[in-house]
Structure formats: C-alpha cells, structure tokens
Design a protein around this motif. Structure first.
Motif, PDB file in Angstrom:
ATOM      1  N   GLN A   4      22.878  21.308  79.869  1.00 44.56           N
ATOM      2  CA  GLN A   4      23.730  21.978  80.853  1.00 44.56           C
ATOM      3  C   GLN A   4      22.992  22.154  82.185  1.00 44.56           C
ATOM      4  OE1 GLN A   4      25.372  25.736  79.587  1.00 44.56           O
ATOM      5  NE2 GLN A   4      26.245  26.169  81.599  1.00 44.56           N
ATOM      6  N   TYR A   5      21.742  22.552  82.131  1.00 45.81           N
ATOM      7  CA  TYR A   5      20.954  22.726  83.347  1.00 45.81           C
ATOM      8  C   TYR A   5      20.914  21.429  84.148  1.00 45.81           C
ATOM      9  CZ  TYR A   5      17.040  23.248  86.515  1.00 45.81           C
ATOM     10  OH  TYR A   5      16.250  23.253  87.646  1.00 45.81           O
ATOM     11  N   PHE A   6      20.625  20.324  83.477  1.00 44.53           N
ATOM     12  CA  PHE A   6      20.503  19.060  84.195  1.00 44.53           C
ATOM     13  C   PHE A   6      21.859  18.491  84.617  1.00 44.53           C
ATOM     14  CE2 PHE A   6      16.216  19.247  82.414  1.00 44.53           C
ATOM     15  CZ  PHE A   6      15.506  19.062  83.590  1.00 44.53           C
ATOM     16  N   GLU A   7      22.923  18.854  83.928  1.00 48.44           N
ATOM     17  CA  GLU A   7      24.257  18.480  84.404  1.00 48.44           C
ATOM     18  C   GLU A   7      24.581  19.229  85.696  1.00 48.44           C
ATOM     19  OE1 GLU A   7      26.699  19.394  80.979  1.00 48.44           O
ATOM     20  OE2 GLU A   7      26.868  17.263  80.497  1.00 48.44           O
ATOM     21  N   GLU A   8      24.134  20.471  85.774  1.00 50.41           N
ATOM     22  CA  GLU A   8      24.385  21.292  86.960  1.00 50.41           C
ATOM     23  C   GLU A   8      23.390  21.013  88.081  1.00 50.41           C
ATOM     24  OE1 GLU A   8      24.331  25.290  85.421  1.00 50.41           O
ATOM     25  OE2 GLU A   8      26.215  24.988  84.314  1.00 50.41           O
ATOM     26  N   GLY A  42      18.632  10.348  62.488  1.00 53.77           N
ATOM     27  CA  GLY A  42      17.355  10.713  61.883  1.00 53.77           C
ATOM     28  C   GLY A  42      16.939  12.151  62.119  1.00 53.77           C
ATOM     29  N   ILE A  43      17.402  12.748  63.222  1.00 55.75           N
ATOM     30  CA  ILE A  43      16.912  14.101  63.549  1.00 55.75           C
ATOM     31  C   ILE A  43      17.940  15.208  63.398  1.00 55.75           C
ATOM     32  CG2 ILE A  43      15.144  13.257  65.129  1.00 55.75           C
ATOM     33  CD1 ILE A  43      16.945  14.086  67.470  1.00 55.75           C
ATOM     34  N   GLU A  44      19.226  14.875  63.394  1.00 56.18           N
ATOM     35  CA  GLU A  44      20.230  15.939  63.503  1.00 56.18           C
ATOM     36  C   GLU A  44      20.175  16.968  62.375  1.00 56.18           C
ATOM     37  OE1 GLU A  44      24.252  14.491  63.682  1.00 56.18           O
ATOM     38  OE2 GLU A  44      23.923  13.062  62.072  1.00 56.18           O
ATOM     39  N   HIS A  45      19.800  16.581  61.194  1.00 59.28           N
ATOM     40  CA  HIS A  45      19.762  17.522  60.065  1.00 59.28           C
ATOM     41  C   HIS A  45      18.468  18.331  60.015  1.00 59.28           C
ATOM     42  CE1 HIS A  45      23.387  15.731  58.538  1.00 59.28           C
ATOM     43  NE2 HIS A  45      22.828  14.551  58.512  1.00 59.28           N
ATOM     44  N   HIS A  46      17.513  17.984  60.866  1.00 60.96           N
ATOM     45  CA  HIS A  46      16.191  18.611  60.798  1.00 60.96           C
ATOM     46  C   HIS A  46      15.956  19.638  61.896  1.00 60.96           C
ATOM     47  CE1 HIS A  46      15.118  15.847  57.630  1.00 60.96           C
ATOM     48  NE2 HIS A  46      15.628  14.884  58.357  1.00 60.96           N
ATOM     49  N   LEU A  47      16.934  19.843  62.744  1.00 59.68           N
ATOM     50  CA  LEU A  47      16.804  20.816  63.824  1.00 59.68           C
ATOM     51  C   LEU A  47      17.576  22.081  63.488  1.00 59.68           C
ATOM     52  CD1 LEU A  47      17.316  18.478  66.918  1.00 59.68           C
ATOM     53  CD2 LEU A  47      15.175  19.463  66.116  1.00 59.68           C
ATOM     54  N   SER A  48      17.002  23.208  63.828  1.00 60.95           N
ATOM     55  CA  SER A  48      17.711  24.475  63.632  1.00 60.95           C
ATOM     56  C   SER A  48      18.825  24.587  64.660  1.00 60.95           C
ATOM     57  CB  SER A  48      16.734  25.647  63.813  1.00 60.95           C
ATOM     58  OG  SER A  48      16.329  25.733  65.175  1.00 60.95           O
ATOM     59  N   TRP A  49      19.776  25.460  64.379  1.00 64.12           N
ATOM     60  CA  TRP A  49      20.846  25.682  65.355  1.00 64.12           C
ATOM     61  C   TRP A  49      20.285  26.332  66.604  1.00 64.12           C
ATOM     62  CZ3 TRP A  49      25.000  22.990  65.478  1.00 64.12           C
ATOM     63  CH2 TRP A  49      25.475  22.421  64.288  1.00 64.12           C
ATOM     64  N   ARG A  92      19.183  25.464  72.394  1.00 60.67           N
ATOM     65  CA  ARG A  92      18.258  25.311  73.523  1.00 60.67           C
ATOM     66  C   ARG A  92      18.420  23.923  74.158  1.00 60.67           C
ATOM     67  NH1 ARG A  92      18.636  29.481  71.914  1.00 60.67           N
ATOM     68  NH2 ARG A  92      20.136  29.258  73.586  1.00 60.67           N
ATOM     69  N   ILE A  93      18.638  22.909  73.351  1.00 64.93           N
ATOM     70  CA  ILE A  93      18.899  21.567  73.892  1.00 64.93           C
ATOM     71  C   ILE A  93      20.191  21.605  74.706  1.00 64.93           C
ATOM     72  CG2 ILE A  93      19.531  19.192  73.281  1.00 64.93           C
ATOM     73  CD1 ILE A  93      17.494  19.479  70.923  1.00 64.93           C
TER      74      ILE A  93
END
Length: 139
Positions: free
Chosen positions: A118-122, A100-107, A112-113
């Motif tokens: 990555q931050y929370f993986e680290e 539902g959201i993947e086509h509505h977000l800018s690159w 940023r996501i």
C-alpha cells in the motif's frame, strides 16, 4: 485453522465459485491436478469442519466461514504476487514462489506486506528509487 492442503482446496473452491458460479469435484480436481477421489475425501473433510456443505451428486457450497477463509486466502495469494512483482521477481517465477511461501507466513507478516504494498502504491516514486537501486546493484 485449516491445514495448508485444506487452504489450497478452499482457495480453489472459492475462486471457482467466484468465476463460474459453482465448483464441481471434477473442476477442483482439474484445477489442483489431483484425482477426483482425493477431492471427494477433502471435500468431506471440509464439510465436517464446516467450511462447506457437500451433498453427493448435488455439488457443494461454501459456508459463511468457508467464504471468509476463501476470500482471505485469495487476498493473501494476490497480495504476495503483487509484492513479488513489485520487488522485481521475474514473472515466470512469481506463481511458483507464491505457492512455496504462502502457507509459511503468519497473518501478521501478510498484513505487514500489505502495508508495504500500500505504501508503494501511494508513493510510486519511492518504488522507482528502489528499482533503480536494485538495477545498479546487479551491474
């Protein structure tokens, strides 16, 4: 830039080729739950836009442009699934929410996501703090 519908096809074709080594019209139709005639029309459009090369009865291959776009679309999808899982979205909702959201977000938003994930993986201890906070808010 491809349309959202074109993106769905490119993403699916890319995944089929990665997993099976090829993508046939019937495989694409089954994966996307559409009629083969719809796939043929879209494949011809993708060929015209140089995302793939299609030869009737012989199959199709992604062009370098198509591979690049396909890889990025799969990354976007996987990243959004990972993000939603990370923030505690119920597993049974994740796939549908991503669709539902993947086509509505800018690159830019996707990047940023990616930084967030990555931050929370680290820093997994930080993610645990957020999960505890979230659980406390639900009570």
């Amino acid at each position: 830039m491809p349309t959202p519908s074109m993106e769905d096809y490119i993403e699916q074709i890319y995944q089929l080729i990665e997993n099976k080594g090829y993508a046939r019209v019937s495989d694409i139709a089954e994966a996307l739950s559409v009629h083969p005639s719809s796939v043929t029309k879209m494949v011809q459009k993708l060929d015209k836009n140089e995302y793939l090369i299609y030869e009737k009865y012989r199959g199709l291959i992604l062009t370098p442009k198509g591979k690049k776009v396909g890889k990025r679309l799969v990354y976007r999808h996987d990243l959004l699934e990972q993000f939603l899982e990370m923030i505690g979205v119920d597993n049974e909702n994740i796939y549908q929410d991503v669709e539902g959201i993947e086509h509505h977000l800018s690159w830019n938003a996707i990047d940023r996501i990616g930084d967030f994930v990555q931050y929370f993986e680290e820093n997994p201890e930080r993610l645990e703090e957020i999960k505890k906070y979230s659980l406390n808010q639900e009570e």
